[in-house]
Each structure stands twice: as C-alpha cells, then as structure tokens.
Scaffold this motif. Structure first.
Motif, PDB file in Angstrom:
ATOM      1  N   GLY A 189       0.807  -1.218   0.000  1.00 13.38           N
ATOM      2  CA  GLY A 189       0.000   0.000   0.000  1.00 13.38           C
ATOM      3  C   GLY A 189       0.838   1.265   0.000  1.00 13.38           C
ATOM      4  O   GLY A 189       0.591   2.195  -0.784  1.00 13.38           O
ATOM      5  N   ALA A 193       1.050   3.684  -3.308  1.00  9.66           N
ATOM      6  CA  ALA A 193       0.570   5.060  -3.126  1.00  9.66           C
ATOM      7  C   ALA A 193       1.733   6.035  -3.240  1.00  9.66           C
ATOM      8  O   ALA A 193       1.587   7.141  -3.767  1.00  9.66           O
ATOM      9  CB  ALA A 193      -0.119   5.203  -1.769  1.00  9.66           C
ATOM     10  N   GLY A 196       2.396   6.922  -6.638  1.00 11.99           N
ATOM     11  CA  GLY A 196       1.211   7.382  -7.356  1.00 11.99           C
ATOM     12  C   GLY A 196       0.634   6.360  -8.313  1.00 11.99           C
ATOM     13  O   GLY A 196      -0.044   6.707  -9.276  1.00 11.99           O
ATOM     14  N   SER A 198      -1.410   3.910  -7.350  1.00 12.19           N
ATOM     15  CA  SER A 198      -2.808   3.692  -6.971  1.00 12.19           C
ATOM     16  C   SER A 198      -3.206   4.884  -6.120  1.00 12.19           C
ATOM     17  O   SER A 198      -2.367   5.526  -5.512  1.00 12.19           O
ATOM     18  CB  SER A 198      -2.954   2.382  -6.192  1.00 12.19           C
ATOM     19  OG  SER A 198      -2.203   2.445  -5.002  1.00 12.19           O
ATOM     20  N   PRO A 199      -4.495   5.204  -6.063  1.00 11.18           N
ATOM     21  CA  PRO A 199      -4.915   6.380  -5.306  1.00 11.18           C
ATOM     22  C   PRO A 199      -4.472   6.262  -3.863  1.00 11.18           C
ATOM     23  O   PRO A 199      -4.449   5.183  -3.292  1.00 11.18           O
ATOM     24  CB  PRO A 199      -6.441   6.353  -5.433  1.00 11.18           C
ATOM     25  CG  PRO A 199      -6.792   5.014  -5.971  1.00 11.18           C
ATOM     26  CD  PRO A 199      -5.592   4.477  -6.656  1.00 11.18           C
ATOM     27  N   ALA A 200      -4.094   7.381  -3.258  1.00 12.04           N
ATOM     28  CA  ALA A 200      -3.665   7.370  -1.865  1.00 12.04           C
ATOM     29  C   ALA A 200      -4.767   6.812  -0.982  1.00 12.04           C
ATOM     30  O   ALA A 200      -5.958   6.960  -1.267  1.00 12.04           O
ATOM     31  CB  ALA A 200      -3.301   8.781  -1.430  1.00 12.04           C
ATOM     32  N   ILE A 201      -4.387   6.133   0.061  1.00  9.26           N
ATOM     33  CA  ILE A 201      -5.333   5.623   1.043  1.00  9.26           C
ATOM     34  C   ILE A 201      -6.001   6.832   1.710  1.00  9.26           C
ATOM     35  O   ILE A 201      -5.327   7.783   2.092  1.00  9.26           O
ATOM     36  CB  ILE A 201      -4.592   4.806   2.114  1.00  9.26           C
ATOM     37  CG1 ILE A 201      -3.672   3.765   1.441  1.00  9.26           C
ATOM     38  CG2 ILE A 201      -5.561   4.139   3.062  1.00  9.26           C
ATOM     39  CD1 ILE A 201      -2.482   3.353   2.292  1.00  9.26           C
TER      40      ILE A 201
ATOM     41  N   GLY B 194       3.299   7.870   0.352  1.00  7.86           N
ATOM     42  CA  GLY B 194       2.709   6.552   0.598  1.00  7.86           C
ATOM     43  C   GLY B 194       1.776   6.530   1.788  1.00  7.86           C
ATOM     44  O   GLY B 194       0.840   5.730   1.843  1.00  7.86           O
ATOM     45  N   GLY B 196       0.189   9.298   2.699  1.00  8.38           N
ATOM     46  CA  GLY B 196      -0.721  10.420   2.519  1.00  8.38           C
ATOM     47  C   GLY B 196      -0.382  11.620   3.383  1.00  8.38           C
ATOM     48  O   GLY B 196      -1.247  12.439   3.684  1.00  8.38           O
ATOM     49  N   ALA B 200       0.582  13.522  -3.310  1.00 15.90           N
ATOM     50  CA  ALA B 200       1.319  12.628  -4.199  1.00 15.90           C
ATOM     51  C   ALA B 200       2.066  13.444  -5.241  1.00 15.90           C
ATOM     52  O   ALA B 200       1.622  14.517  -5.663  1.00 15.90           O
ATOM     53  CB  ALA B 200       0.360  11.657  -4.885  1.00 15.90           C
TER      54      ALA B 200
END
Lengths: 208, 208
Positions: A189, A193, A196, A198-201, B194, B196, B200
């Motif tokens: 994760g 993230a 970039g 995958s979308p940030a948590i 990563g 957040g 990003a």
DNA sequence: AATGATCTTGACCGTTTGGTCAAGGCTTCC
DNA sequence: GGAAGCCTTGACCAAACGGTCAAGATCATT
C-alpha cells in the motif's frame, strides 16, 4: 541416493551459515545438524567453501524465481504488487536463505561478486527501463527507479534478515499469519501510493 | 592517553568487525589496523568479546541519537522527514557501525538482546503511539505504524548494509553526493506520499 | 558368491586463533 | 637516582577448526 543426501546436507548448511555466518559456521556443526559424521560431509562436499557456494547458488535461484514475477503484467500496480508479494513470501518461507545472502553482501560478496556483476546488474537495468517507461507514459509518478527497487528489496528482505528484531518487538513471538499479511499489505500500500500508482489511502476524519 | 588509544582501537575494531563479522574478525587484524601488537590490544581490552561489546554499544548510541530526531516536530511531514534524513546520513557516514548492528541481529543478537528488549522496545512503542495519534487526527492515512517503522529502518539501513551491492550496480563506484541526495529525496518522497502525509508527486503527461 | 565401486567413519594432523606471560621500557614522584 | 606503577611486546600455549586417511561396510553387477 546421492541427490537426497546432498540436499539434506545443503539444508543443514543453509541453516548453520544463516545463523553463524561463513566463518562462524563449522563443518562439524553442519554435519551434526545433518546427522552424519564430519568426515562423511567432506566426502560429498570436499571443502567448506564448495558447500557454501552451493548454498549461495541455491539462494540466488530462489531470488531469480521471484524476479520473474515482476514481469507477470505490464500494469505497474499488478507487476509491483506481484513482485513485492512474492518477495515477502520468500522472506517468510526462506528466511535463512535471505540471511546467507545478506551476510555475503555485508562482507563485500567475496563469493558471489560475479552474480552481482552479471545477472543482477542485467536484471536491474532492464527493470529500470520498464519503470522509466511507466513514468514516461504517466502511469506512475516520476521517482528514480533505482532507488525504488532498493526500497522494495530492503523492505521485503528486512522481514527475513531482521526477523529476530521483529520477533523481539512482537513480544518474543514470530508474526502470526494475519500480522504478516497485514505487513505485506502495508508495504504494498505505501509503495504503490508512494509512487502514485494507486490512489492514496483515504485519511480518517479528524477525531474532534 | 588511555582514552585516545582505546578510541583508536575501537575504530579499528568497528571496521574489522563490519567487514568480517564477529567470528571472521581476528584480534590480530584489529591490532594491525590499529598499528599495535596484538598483546598490547589485549592489555586494553582483555577479551575479543569485551571489545565487541564496546563497539556495539557505541553503535547503539549513534542509533539513539538518530532516534531523537523523530521528535523534532509534531508535524508528521517534518518529523518523518527529519528522522529519515538523519538515518540516511548515518548510513552514509557510519556504514560500518550499521553493518556490525546488522550482523548482530542477523545472528540473533547474542550480545545486544537486552537493548532490544528494553530501550528499543520502549522507543518503538512510544513512537507507534505518536503515529497512531496522527492517524486518529487525520493527518496521515491509516497505515500500521509498526510496519511503517520497519520500512523506514530497512530502507535507510540498506544504504549502509548493502552498500557493496549498490556500488556494484552503480558501475563499481560509490554513489556520488548528488546520487545519494537523490536517493534520500526518493525515499522521503515515496514514504510521505505513501502514507498520505504530503500530496502525491504529480505524474507526467502521457508521452503520446 | 565374488569382485569392484561407492559410501562411511574414527582417528589423526597442520594451521589458526584468542589469550597469557615474563621481561623490559617509560614516566612520575620522592 | 631509585622505586613504583603503568605500558609495550615477542614468544608461547591450548583449543578449535578444516581437511585427510586408511580401514572397513554396503551395494550393484555378473
């Protein structure tokens, strides 16, 4: 069978080399763990160094196997997830092998320098090219691929090489399957993230 | 002066232990590097193990120093940036110390287990609490703090412990200052994004 | 059953290593 | 200048280690 006996010796050798390092391991300890007299061990492997080389080669092959999972997909999320996941699994299933490898690098790779300069260098260069293409295509953020790879290697192998520290911080107990899976998901994760891919948590709502 | 002589011996010992491990290092090699006869070394440090303990304690103190930089700010971005930056600097400036530490953990911490169970465990628990508060306050994404810390440790220490591999992949040359700085920024960037903690990094426009 | 090839093993050896020791400096203080 | 304490060092030792060896056991083939 010769092959089975050799395999048993190699397994014992991997464990002892992992725990004590090349110098710290003795052929006597390896023989004892394998359940045979020392002289018999030397019948199958004439020298300690020859035995060690075989152990390291075995580990390198496991590494190569994991390396292939990088190419399972051309999608960054899928490829990196598969690769990190595979490397985490290896850390869990073959921690001793990873430790032998770490020891070898730590001591300037006296035995496996040639692998580093050929297979590893080639593999790395080609995967850096792939990652750079992903960046050019706007599929991941522009991070330096080299240091991204090091980050993946470091983080995944940490769960094998430093498992003693992790266990100690976990109350002296090894990580449970659930904990390990959580670790794996956390690693995947953060890295995905972080680049970039995958979308940030989503963050939580502030508590107050 | 006694103190200066001991310090010179400790410095030589750190280098030799880092390169060869505890067993692989010999008191003769350490004495030679320190420029004194072996018997003289044993006058200052009666046993090899006592010398090794002193080396490990020194390294642990450097680690403690870095650990403090975690608390420079209560802002996640600032705190983690400072901590990662400091750990990266240590990897560059004291790679041998990090290697001795890695070796020790790899071999199940026969000498420093008590540090792991006291100082390290306490420090880790309190920082996990800080990170959990950040999550509750919505300042970073909900990642498992434990595994985030491991990731930071693994990644930063990798630049010391595996520097031989990194150098080999860099054409046999050590990373330049510019390269190392780029590595540091990459690590900080990926981890902060990563979790957040910072926006990003923007992707490039797709090339076609 | 005999023969040769492969495997097993306790005893042994040379080398390396951590550590000791005794003899001799060097420094300091009276 | 000499006595006392601290430091230096070449020579030495016992233990541990990687590796050898020769004698015997086991197995496959005919």
């Amino acid at each position: 069978m010769r092959a089975e006996k050799e395999s048993a010796i190699l397994q014992a050798a991997e464990a002892v080399f992992a725990d004590y390092g090349y110098k710290g391991a003795t052929t006597g300890m390896i023989a004892e763990l394998a359940g045979i007299p020392k002289a018999n061990l030397h019948y199958y492997f004439p020298t300690k160094e020859a035995l060690y080389r075989r152990v390291v080669e075995h580990i390198f092959n496991i590494w190569l196997d994991a390396a292939n999972s990088f190419d399972e997909s051309d999608d960054p999320v899928e490829a990196l997830s598969a690769y990190i996941s595979k490397k985490m699994d290896i850390s869990r299933d073959h921690p001793m092998g990873s430790k032998v490898w770490a020891n070898e690098i730590l001591h300037r790779a006296p035995v496996i320098q040639d692998y580093l300069e050929t297979t590893l260098r080639d593999w790395t260069a080609s995967r850096i090219a792939v990652i750079n293409r992903w960046i050019a295509e706007g599929r991941i953020a522009p991070v330096d691929p080299q240091y991204l790879l090091y980050m993946i290697w470091a983080t995944t192998q940490h769960y094998a090489d430093f498992n003693h520290q992790i266990d100690t911080l976990n109350g002296g107990e090894p990580l449970s399957d659930a904990q390990f899976d959580r670790a794996k998901q956390t690693v995947i994760g953060i890295i995905l993230a972080g680049i970039g891919a995958s979308p940030a948590i989503a963050r939580k709502e502030a508590a107050e």
